[in-house]
Every structure is written in C-alpha cells, then in structure tokens.
Motif scaffolding. Structure first.
Motif, PDB file in Angstrom:
ATOM      1  N   TRP A   8       0.819  -1.206   0.000  1.00 38.81           N
ATOM      2  CA  TRP A   8       0.000   0.000   0.000  1.00 38.81           C
ATOM      3  C   TRP A   8       0.857   1.261   0.000  1.00 38.81           C
ATOM      4  N   LEU A   9       1.900   1.258   0.853  1.00 37.25           N
ATOM      5  CA  LEU A   9       2.777   2.421   0.921  1.00 37.25           C
ATOM      6  C   LEU A   9       3.505   2.646  -0.401  1.00 37.25           C
ATOM      7  N   GLU A  10       3.915   1.546  -1.016  1.00 39.13           N
ATOM      8  CA  GLU A  10       4.655   1.662  -2.278  1.00 39.13           C
ATOM      9  C   GLU A  10       3.749   2.146  -3.404  1.00 39.13           C
ATOM     10  N   LEU A  11       2.510   1.663  -3.416  1.00 41.46           N
ATOM     11  CA  LEU A  11       1.563   2.079  -4.454  1.00 41.46           C
ATOM     12  C   LEU A  11       1.332   3.584  -4.412  1.00 41.46           C
ATOM     13  N   GLY A  12       1.305   4.114  -3.196  1.00 42.66           N
ATOM     14  CA  GLY A  12       1.058   5.549  -3.041  1.00 42.66           C
ATOM     15  C   GLY A  12       2.220   6.401  -3.520  1.00 42.66           C
ATOM     16  N   GLN A  13       3.378   5.786  -3.715  1.00 44.32           N
ATOM     17  CA  GLN A  13       4.566   6.538  -4.090  1.00 44.32           C
ATOM     18  C   GLN A  13       4.664   6.834  -5.570  1.00 44.32           C
ATOM     19  N   ARG A  14       4.189   5.899  -6.382  1.00 38.97           N
ATOM     20  CA  ARG A  14       4.407   6.023  -7.829  1.00 38.97           C
ATOM     21  C   ARG A  14       3.053   6.032  -8.531  1.00 38.97           C
ATOM     22  N   LYS A  15       2.328   7.109  -8.299  1.00 36.56           N
ATOM     23  CA  LYS A  15       0.938   7.168  -8.769  1.00 36.56           C
ATOM     24  C   LYS A  15       0.837   7.239 -10.288  1.00 36.56           C
ATOM     25  N   SER A  16       1.729   7.999 -10.919  1.00 32.92           N
ATOM     26  CA  SER A  16       1.618   8.138 -12.385  1.00 32.92           C
ATOM     27  C   SER A  16       1.941   6.806 -13.061  1.00 32.92           C
ATOM     28  N   GLN A  17       2.951   6.111 -12.530  1.00 40.78           N
ATOM     29  CA  GLN A  17       3.286   4.780 -13.068  1.00 40.78           C
ATOM     30  C   GLN A  17       2.107   3.835 -12.884  1.00 40.78           C
ATOM     31  N   LEU A  18       1.522   3.920 -11.723  1.00 42.13           N
ATOM     32  CA  LEU A  18       0.390   3.051 -11.404  1.00 42.13           C
ATOM     33  C   LEU A  18      -0.772   3.335 -12.351  1.00 42.13           C
TER      34      LEU A  18
END
Lengths: 405, 226
Positions: A8-18
């Motif tokens: 969850w923490l990692e997902l929040g870091q790279r929003k444009s990539q996601l």
C-alpha cells in the motif's frame, strides 16, 4: 508493518506509473464491457419484444437500414403517406392492422430524443374510402383467430408495444419513460416541441427499447413540426401469420415500389447477426486485451522492480524470503487488476449507456454479472503480466542495496 | 567466552571476464559472543565479501561457516533468510532506509515477518527508536532527518529483532568525523550493554579502534588479528 501495508505504501509513491499501468487494462475491460452490455441488453430486448410483436411486417424506404428493428425508421428516408391508402384499398388478405409513422431525432431542452408521428387507428377507420376494405371488417378475425390487438385499448401501453394506437388527439402526445424522466414531465402537463404545444396524455412504462426515449404524437402534427408533409418513414403492419406464409410480403412489394418490405423475423434475424458480430468483436477484443493488458502490467512491474531493486534488496537482506517478494508483487498486481476491473466496468457501462441508443437503438442498463467477470478477467490478466517480473524480482540478490561488494 | 561464529577455510571466488577473482582465500577465524570486531583492509581486500558471507547474504565457494553450530554454507535460501531474520541486524554505509516510509515504519519492517500484532510492532519500534535517541522523530521521513539520524534509524532497525549479531558495512562512511564518533560510541554502547556481537567493516583506522578485536585483510587473506 506487514506485506499488505508495504504494498500500500509503495503504491502511493508512484501514482503516475500506477495510473499508466492500469490504463491499458481499464480501457480494454471498458470496451469489452461496453460491447457485451450492448449485445446482452439487445438480445434481451429482441427476445422480449419478439414475444410482444408477433408476426409484424415493416415497410421502409428502399434506402433504410434494417440491422436494427427498433431504430430502423429513425432518420430513414421517407416515402409518400399515400402508400397507406394503397395498402388499405388493395383488398390484400391478411393485413390486420397498420400504423404509418414518421420518426426523427429532436432536441428538447438539451435532451436528445426521438419524435415519432403515428396515425391512430380511428382515423384510418373514419376515412370513407377505406370503410369497405377488409382492414376493419370481421373477416380477418375469422381467418386468423382472435387477435388481441383489435380490442379497443385507448392509450394503454400494450397497444404501443404492438406499434399501433386506437386514438390520439392532434394536440396530444405520449412520452416514453426515459424521455419523461429526462424532461422531468408528468401526465397532464404541456410540452413544447419546436413552438408547437402538446398535451402529455400518457407516460409509458419502461420497455427497455428505444421507445423509452420516444415522444409519440399524431402523425400529421409531427409532419407539421418537422416540415415533412404527406411523408412517412415507415408503415408497420400487423399481418396475419397465415397470410405472410401465403406470400403477403411479395404482394405488398408489388403495390409498394421503392420500398423495403420485411418481417420482424427477418429484421430480428439481422439484429441477432449483429449481436453475434458484436460478440465476435468482443472475443477478439478479449484476446487483444489479454495480450496488451498483460504486457502493459508486466512492463509496469518490470520498470517498477528495477527502480525498486534497492528496496527489494533491503527486504531480502533483512530476512524476507523469496516467497514474500513474490507475494508482494502478486498482491500489487491483484490490486491493480481489481482497480482495473472495477474502473473498466464503470467505464464500459458509461460507453454503453452513451452509445447504446445510437449503435443498437436501445437504452443500456448495467449488467451486474459483467462486474464480476471484469474483476476476474482483469485480475487474471494482471497476474499473467506479473509472473515473470515477480520471478526476476525474487532472484534479486539480498545485497542489491549495497554500494560495494 | 562462547563462540558465536566460526569460519573454517573460507574461500569465495567470482567469475570475471579476465578470469577468476579470489575475493577470500582460505580464511579461518572465530568470533566470540559479545565481541566488537573491526575488519579493515585496503580496497578490494575482501572485507565486504567476508561480511556478506558471514551474514548469509552470499554463499562461499568453499569452506564452512558455523553460526552456533549451524552450518550456513550448506543452508538453503529459505534457511538463510530465516537465519538473517532471527539472528542478524544490518547497518549499511548508505543507511538502506526506504525513502517513502517514516522512521518508525522503517524500523517496523523486520517485525512484519514475526507475527507480532500491530500494537506490539508499534511498541517495540518506538522503544528501540527511543534507545537511539529518536523518540521525537518517529513520523519523520528519511529526507527529513540528518545523516546521523538516518544512521541511527538504521541501527534501530538492526536492533528491533533483538539480533545476536549486527553486521555493519562502513557505518560511518557517509558521516562527518563528529557524527562518526557519535555513531561508533553508540555501537560500542549497545555492544557492551546489550551484549550484541558486532562485526564492522571499515577502512578508517579511527573507527577500527572502537573494536575489541581487529582483523586486517590483504588480498583475501587475514594479514593480522589482534
């Protein structure tokens, strides 16, 4: 800190990539849901209305498309209203009832609707020249058996389902359920169409067809509103089944040149073929999205794990086993699949809702089971795309985060 | 004193396009429990490779590594991961903190594998951050901390699992002299007060002086041990 929190923490870091990673899968799922929604609702509408309509005949101008019964007369070329007279005076056996129509798209208060002029049965019957024809006599009932559509039903809904109406005042109109909701209008109120005021005599219940977006008014009133005098875009005929079998269609073609005379069965058959084509397209789309979606997710995860090599190295160094690294990436792919599935479904429903009336002549309602399929398919695609990157990520050495070895 | 680590005839060779590189050459040594070992040597002498092999991060080409009688040289990947999780803490030159996690979240990472409840993880991590003097920096991200504070977070993370051994690879390499002294003094303190064995690789003679045992490597071999 557990694995879920780590993801969850990692997902929040790279929003444009996601976002870009989920985009392809969302678009793909959206297109599939849109096609499947339209074809499923269309198939259902065909089945329901086929029961209601019986062996009807549709007379259309030669250039009209017949791939969709419910929208066939919309914006079709026109032909003379006088053709109605030809049918009535021809003494053709088996013509039980008929309903000439003129249909055009209109915009009222910014709402795009369909205006259909319909000639009520009482007006046809009142013309002296038609009094002696077989159309309103009792012989047809004797030949075909009792036909419920011959009963006097006034403004009852079923009558419009059968594409005819007994009586309709020149200043009256009947409004489909969806059109009434969009215009926020009730029975007994007035509606102005192109400076012509009409009294809302009846609101129709929902049918699931383009009729929900229609406003029905007297044919001659509609001709005046549209400025298309003495012309119609379709004649719908309640034909006796036996007479159709005995060649009623070819007899009609002989007296109505430059027209396309077809049965509901033929049109429905064309519509079923259209639905089958849409199903085939959705299958092709499915195959494409499985590849493109998997590659997109795989590509995203590949770039992501390379960028996170150091972080993965830290986790491995601390004592996270390879299985935990797999788990983290699979969890992430599952999350992306879940989001892609839900958003794709909503996107697809919106496309279908917007395009349904145009491409299939029907109003689309969401098909809930497609949400489940969207989520499952999307997660499956994500997992397929994540397997290879996850395998490589788990192989990262635990000292990947160190500067010097 | 009890032996915690014992190394017998340890060799590590790497394949290189110019031929085989021998990073460790027949190294044998014993580490006593509770000792503070500094490993020094010139660049390329094999000191980091020795640290990696002893901590179970890489496998030796030959020889034995015994940790409390358990042979690490033949352990599987899974067993090595479990060994690191249960027995080892790491302090690295580059701090090795995850940038998008706060100080307490970074410290909590090793606890994610141990089945603690969220409250237990929070309590343990807070306590160890208090131990390193960062009780007021729990929710700070690494970028919001000084280099010395980041290294103290890394030390807290290394200690949170109550390890038997802490492996430190140039822990003061990115710090100025005063901060270096502070960190080394703190490591010496936890070595003495918590009886945690420390193996520290350093190229700095001043840092090496904090160790109770000093090993000097040259060309993959032990040159001296005092």
């Amino acid at each position: 800190m557990n694995l879920l929190k780590l993801v969850w923490l990692e997902l929040g870091q790279r929003k444009s990539q996601l976002f870009s990673g989920i985009l392809a899968i969302t678009l793909g799922i959206g297109v599939i849901v849109a096609i499947r929604s339209i074809s499923l609702v269309s198939e259902k509408a065909v089945a329901v209305n086929l029961d209601n309509l019986g062996a009807n005949i549709l007379v259309l101008p030669q250039g009209a498309g017949v791939d969709n019964y419910y929208a066939a007369d919309i914006d079709a070329p026109t032909f003379p209203e006088e053709y109605v007279e030809r049918i009535v005076t021809s003494d053709l056996a088996g013509v039980d009832n008929l309903s000439p129509k003129l249909t055009r798209r209109i915009t009222i208060n910014g709402q795009k609707l369909v205006l259909t002029g319909i000639l009520p049965k009482n007006e046809l019957a009142s013309k002296p020249i038609w009094q002696n024809s077989g159309l309103f006599g009792s012989t047809l009932n004797a030949a075909c058996g009792k036909n419920p559509s011959n009963e006097t039903l006034g403004y009852k809904d079923e009558k419009l389902q059968r594409k005819s109406i007994d009586s309709l005042g020149m200043a009256d109109c009947i409004i489909g359920s969806n059109a009434a909701a969009r215009l926020n209008i009730r029975e007994g109120e007035k509606i102005i169409i192109d400076s012509t005021q009409l009294h809302v005599a009846k609101l129709l219940s929902e049918t699931g067809t383009i009729d929900d977006d229609r406003i029905f008014a007297h044919l001659h009133t509609v001709q005046n509103i549209l400025g298309i005098h003495d012309q119609v875009s379709a004649i719908e005929i309640m034909g006796c089944c036996n007479a159709i079998s005995d060649g009623l269609l070819s007899k009609l073609r002989n007296i109505l040149p430059d027209t396309k005379v077809t049965t509901i069965g033929q049109i429905v058959s064309t519509q079923i073929k259209t639905n089958q084509l849409m199903n085939q397209i959705s299958l092709i789309m499915l195959i494409i999205i499985v590849f493109v979606g998997s590659i997109s997710i795989g590509n995203y995860l590949w770039a992501n794990i390379n960028e996170r090599k150091k972080e993965i190295g830290i986790l491995r160094m601390i004592g996270y086993p390879k299985s935990s690294i797999y788990y983290i990436l699979i969890l992430k792919a599952t999350f992306m699949g879940l989001v892609g599935g839900v958003v794709g479904y909503l996107f697809g429903v919106m496309i279908a809702w917007f395009l349904g009336p145009y491409v299939a002549g029907i109003n689309i309602v969401p098909v809930p089971i497609l949400l489940l399929w969207s989520i499952l398919l999307s997660i499956l695609i994500s997992l397929m795309g994540s397997l290879l990157p996850a395998w490589f990520a788990a192989r990262f050495e635990p000292y990947s985060n160190m500067q010097e070895v | 004193m009890t032996k915690i680590l014992s190394v017998q005839n340890l060799s590590k060779k790497y394949d290189h396009r110019d031929g085989i590189v021998c990073a460790l050459d027949d190294v044998s040594l014993s580490i006593e429990k509770g000792s503070f070992v500094s490993i020094t040597g010139p660049s390329g002498s094999g000191k980091t490779t020795l640290l990696l092999t002893l901590s179970g991060l890489i496998r030796p080409s030959s020889g034995k590594i015994l940790f409390k009688e358990k042979d690490l040289s033949t352990a599987s990947d899974k067993e090595l991961a479990a060994f690191r999780k249960e027995n080892v803490g790491f302090v690295m030159q580059n701090f090795s903190l995850i940038p998008y996690m706060t100080a307490i979240q970074n410290v909590m990472i090793p606890l994610g594998l141990n089945g603690y409840s969220s409250a237990q993880k929070q309590a343990l991590s807070s306590a160890v951050l208090e131990l390193v003097g960062l009780e007021n920096r729990l929710s700070h991200y690494p970028r919001e901390l000084s280099a010395g504070q980041q290294q103290r977070v890394a030390i807290a993370r290394a200690l949170v699992n109550k390890p038997s051994v802490v492996f430190a690879d140039e822990p003061t390499g990115n710090l100025d002299p005063s901060l270096s002294s502070e960190i080394l003094a703190f490591m010496q303190k936890i070595n003495k007060e918590l009886s945690i064995t420390i193996l520290m690789v350093t190229h700095s003679p001043q840092a090496a002086n904090y160790g109770s045992v000093k090993i000097n490597l040259v060309d993959g071999k032990i040159d001296s041990q005092t």
